[in-house]
Design a protein around this motif. Structure first.
Motif, PDB file in Angstrom:
ATOM      1  N   LEU A 162      36.492  42.392  27.039  1.00  0.00           N
ATOM      2  CA  LEU A 162      37.935  42.276  27.262  1.00  0.00           C
ATOM      3  C   LEU A 162      38.239  41.141  28.236  1.00  0.00           C
ATOM      4  O   LEU A 162      39.155  40.344  28.011  1.00  0.00           O
ATOM      5  CB  LEU A 162      38.489  43.602  27.782  1.00  0.00           C
ATOM      6  CG  LEU A 162      39.994  43.635  28.062  1.00  0.00           C
ATOM      7  CD1 LEU A 162      40.792  43.427  26.785  1.00  0.00           C
ATOM      8  CD2 LEU A 162      40.389  44.958  28.725  1.00  0.00           C
ATOM      9  N   HIS A 163      37.464  41.061  29.328  1.00  0.00           N
ATOM     10  CA  HIS A 163      37.723  40.013  30.318  1.00  0.00           C
ATOM     11  C   HIS A 163      37.456  38.626  29.742  1.00  0.00           C
ATOM     12  O   HIS A 163      38.158  37.661  30.079  1.00  0.00           O
ATOM     13  CB  HIS A 163      36.864  40.233  31.562  1.00  0.00           C
ATOM     14  CG  HIS A 163      37.247  39.331  32.693  1.00  0.00           C
ATOM     15  ND1 HIS A 163      36.581  38.142  32.949  1.00  0.00           N
ATOM     16  CD2 HIS A 163      38.235  39.423  33.614  1.00  0.00           C
ATOM     17  CE1 HIS A 163      37.141  37.560  33.994  1.00  0.00           C
ATOM     18  NE2 HIS A 163      38.138  38.304  34.417  1.00  0.00           N
ATOM     19  N   THR A 164      36.475  38.508  28.871  1.00  0.00           N
ATOM     20  CA  THR A 164      36.189  37.223  28.233  1.00  0.00           C
ATOM     21  C   THR A 164      37.325  36.809  27.297  1.00  0.00           C
ATOM     22  O   THR A 164      37.716  35.639  27.246  1.00  0.00           O
ATOM     23  CB  THR A 164      34.867  37.304  27.450  1.00  0.00           C
ATOM     24  OG1 THR A 164      33.806  37.598  28.361  1.00  0.00           O
ATOM     25  CG2 THR A 164      34.564  35.992  26.742  1.00  0.00           C
TER      26      THR A 164
ATOM     27  N   LEU B 106      46.919  39.621  30.263  1.00  0.00           N
ATOM     28  CA  LEU B 106      46.485  40.683  31.176  1.00  0.00           C
ATOM     29  C   LEU B 106      46.169  40.130  32.565  1.00  0.00           C
ATOM     30  O   LEU B 106      45.570  40.834  33.379  1.00  0.00           O
ATOM     31  CB  LEU B 106      45.248  41.391  30.617  1.00  0.00           C
ATOM     32  CG  LEU B 106      45.325  41.937  29.192  1.00  0.00           C
ATOM     33  CD1 LEU B 106      44.047  42.710  28.854  1.00  0.00           C
ATOM     34  CD2 LEU B 106      46.551  42.795  28.975  1.00  0.00           C
ATOM     35  N   SER B 107      46.572  38.920  32.838  1.00  0.00           N
ATOM     36  CA  SER B 107      46.154  38.250  34.076  1.00  0.00           C
ATOM     37  C   SER B 107      46.586  38.987  35.332  1.00  0.00           C
ATOM     38  O   SER B 107      45.946  38.856  36.379  1.00  0.00           O
ATOM     39  CB  SER B 107      46.681  36.815  34.105  1.00  0.00           C
ATOM     40  OG  SER B 107      48.097  36.788  33.996  1.00  0.00           O
ATOM     41  N   ALA B 108      47.663  39.763  35.273  1.00  0.00           N
ATOM     42  CA  ALA B 108      48.129  40.521  36.436  1.00  0.00           C
ATOM     43  C   ALA B 108      47.800  42.007  36.314  1.00  0.00           C
ATOM     44  O   ALA B 108      48.219  42.800  37.158  1.00  0.00           O
ATOM     45  CB  ALA B 108      49.637  40.332  36.617  1.00  0.00           C
ATOM     46  N   PHE B 109      47.028  42.392  35.294  1.00  0.00           N
ATOM     47  CA  PHE B 109      46.800  43.803  34.985  1.00  0.00           C
ATOM     48  C   PHE B 109      45.564  44.347  35.696  1.00  0.00           C
ATOM     49  O   PHE B 109      44.571  43.651  35.892  1.00  0.00           O
ATOM     50  CB  PHE B 109      46.606  43.994  33.483  1.00  0.00           C
ATOM     51  CG  PHE B 109      47.875  44.059  32.694  1.00  0.00           C
ATOM     52  CD1 PHE B 109      48.962  43.249  32.991  1.00  0.00           C
ATOM     53  CD2 PHE B 109      47.994  44.926  31.621  1.00  0.00           C
ATOM     54  CE1 PHE B 109      50.134  43.299  32.256  1.00  0.00           C
ATOM     55  CE2 PHE B 109      49.154  44.995  30.877  1.00  0.00           C
ATOM     56  CZ  PHE B 109      50.227  44.178  31.186  1.00  0.00           C
ATOM     57  N   SER B 110      45.632  45.635  36.025  1.00  0.00           N
ATOM     58  CA  SER B 110      44.463  46.411  36.417  1.00  0.00           C
ATOM     59  C   SER B 110      44.132  47.346  35.251  1.00  0.00           C
ATOM     60  O   SER B 110      45.028  47.927  34.637  1.00  0.00           O
ATOM     61  CB  SER B 110      44.723  47.205  37.699  1.00  0.00           C
ATOM     62  OG  SER B 110      45.850  48.035  37.548  1.00  0.00           O
ATOM     63  N   VAL B 111      42.845  47.475  34.949  1.00  0.00           N
ATOM     64  CA  VAL B 111      42.396  48.139  33.721  1.00  0.00           C
ATOM     65  C   VAL B 111      41.359  49.206  34.061  1.00  0.00           C
ATOM     66  O   VAL B 111      40.471  48.996  34.894  1.00  0.00           O
ATOM     67  CB  VAL B 111      41.790  47.117  32.742  1.00  0.00           C
ATOM     68  CG1 VAL B 111      41.350  47.804  31.445  1.00  0.00           C
ATOM     69  CG2 VAL B 111      42.783  45.994  32.440  1.00  0.00           C
TER      70      VAL B 111
ATOM     71  N   PRO C 213      41.457  37.738  30.106  1.00  0.00           N
ATOM     72  CA  PRO C 213      41.114  37.970  31.515  1.00  0.00           C
ATOM     73  C   PRO C 213      42.149  38.837  32.238  1.00  0.00           C
ATOM     74  O   PRO C 213      43.353  38.645  32.085  1.00  0.00           O
ATOM     75  CB  PRO C 213      41.067  36.559  32.098  1.00  0.00           C
ATOM     76  CG  PRO C 213      40.783  35.675  30.934  1.00  0.00           C
ATOM     77  CD  PRO C 213      41.502  36.302  29.769  1.00  0.00           C
ATOM     78  N   PHE C 214      41.642  39.805  33.006  1.00  0.00           N
ATOM     79  CA  PHE C 214      42.514  40.701  33.773  1.00  0.00           C
ATOM     80  C   PHE C 214      42.282  40.476  35.262  1.00  0.00           C
ATOM     81  O   PHE C 214      41.329  39.812  35.678  1.00  0.00           O
ATOM     82  CB  PHE C 214      42.260  42.165  33.402  1.00  0.00           C
ATOM     83  CG  PHE C 214      40.803  42.531  33.259  1.00  0.00           C
ATOM     84  CD1 PHE C 214      39.973  42.640  34.373  1.00  0.00           C
ATOM     85  CD2 PHE C 214      40.256  42.774  32.006  1.00  0.00           C
ATOM     86  CE1 PHE C 214      38.639  42.980  34.258  1.00  0.00           C
ATOM     87  CE2 PHE C 214      38.911  43.114  31.872  1.00  0.00           C
ATOM     88  CZ  PHE C 214      38.102  43.214  32.995  1.00  0.00           C
ATOM     89  N   ARG C 215      43.152  41.079  36.078  1.00  0.00           N
ATOM     90  CA  ARG C 215      43.057  40.905  37.529  1.00  0.00           C
ATOM     91  C   ARG C 215      41.890  41.697  38.094  1.00  0.00           C
ATOM     92  O   ARG C 215      41.115  41.188  38.902  1.00  0.00           O
ATOM     93  CB  ARG C 215      44.375  41.337  38.199  1.00  0.00           C
ATOM     94  CG  ARG C 215      44.382  41.197  39.728  1.00  0.00           C
ATOM     95  CD  ARG C 215      45.769  41.471  40.296  1.00  0.00           C
ATOM     96  NE  ARG C 215      46.227  42.815  39.995  1.00  0.00           N
ATOM     97  CZ  ARG C 215      45.951  43.890  40.730  1.00  0.00           C
ATOM     98  NH1 ARG C 215      45.171  43.788  41.803  1.00  0.00           N
ATOM     99  NH2 ARG C 215      46.428  45.073  40.388  1.00  0.00           N
TER     100      ARG C 215
END
Length: 229
Positions: free
Chosen positions: A62-64, A43-48, A67-69
């Motif tokens: 979720l970020h832990t 999800l490193s390039a994702f917006s959530v 990790p998302f952008r």
């Protein structure tokens, strides 16, 4: 955000504010299980988007784990959002009060909601707004066990009205599927199928422990709605 057609703002979800922390603690194993069901791994390039984020625990978890952008959490409970912002540290998450996402257009790759859609006054409008908020190919995971196909629903409906500051809606699993399909989503679903240990608790929600075991494995539903490219 405009507040037209939104749920009224409240201070906390529960009439007893102390129940807010207990709710987050109780949901944590379910969130972890849900994240394990999500097929999108990197999800490193994702917006959530987290719709109905309460105190923000799901996005922090979720970020832990993945990790998302960046992420946005929205909720109608003012004090819950205050708590979410106090806990986010340096994570790339914005939390804000409200539930109307009509002004967001093709901003998110993923969206989530956990035990929120049964409280949305206009589910057709919600489905359309989430469709617009997602990018082409975006996915909305919506989880709920609060539906009229749940054999405990007649009892729970009264408890939700008594213990929370929210307004309950009556919808079946098929009602949800039809609304999201009508909005343009490719709709699928599965049972949550929780495989962890369920803690024993006599808090009034479950008539007996066997009901709790059936609920988390059989009754609670995960919808996966995909916006076509």
């Amino acid at each position: 955000m405009t507040q037209a057609a939104s749920s009224p703002l409240i201070d906390t979800w529960y009439v007893d504010p102390k129940a807010e922390d207990a709710m987050s603690d109780g949901h944590a194993p379910i969130w972890r299980h849900l994240i394990g069901l999500v097929s999108e791994i990197d999800l490193s390039a994702f917006s959530v988007l987290d719709f109905g984020c309460n105190q923000g625990g799901f996005l922090r978890m979720l970020h832990t784990m993945r990790p998302f952008r960046r992420a946005l959490g929205v909720d109608i409970a003012r004090k819950s959002i205050e708590r979410a912002n106090a806990l986010k540290a340096d994570m790339p998450i914005q939390y804000q009060v409200g539930d109307n996402v009509a002004g967001l257009t093709q901003e998110f790759d993923l969206a989530f909601s956990h035990e929120v859609i049964y409280l949305v006054p206009d589910i057709d409008r919600h489905a359309s707004e989430l469709w617009r908020a997602l990018k082409p190919g975006g996915i909305y995971y919506a989880v709920t066990g609060c539906h009229s196909d749940n054999p405990l629903w007649p009892q729970w409906r009264g408890l939700v009205a008594k213990k929370t500051n929210t307004v309950v809606q009556d919808r079946s699993v098929s009602d949800y599927a039809r609304s999201f399909s009508k909005a343009g989503f490719d709709v699928s679903a599965r049972k949550l199928g929780f495989t962890g240990f369920v803690p024993f608790s006599e808090d009034g929600w479950m008539p007996n422990f066997a009901d709790a075991l059936r609920y988390y494995s059989e009754t609670k539903i995960v919808f996966r709605m995909v916006k076509p490219r």
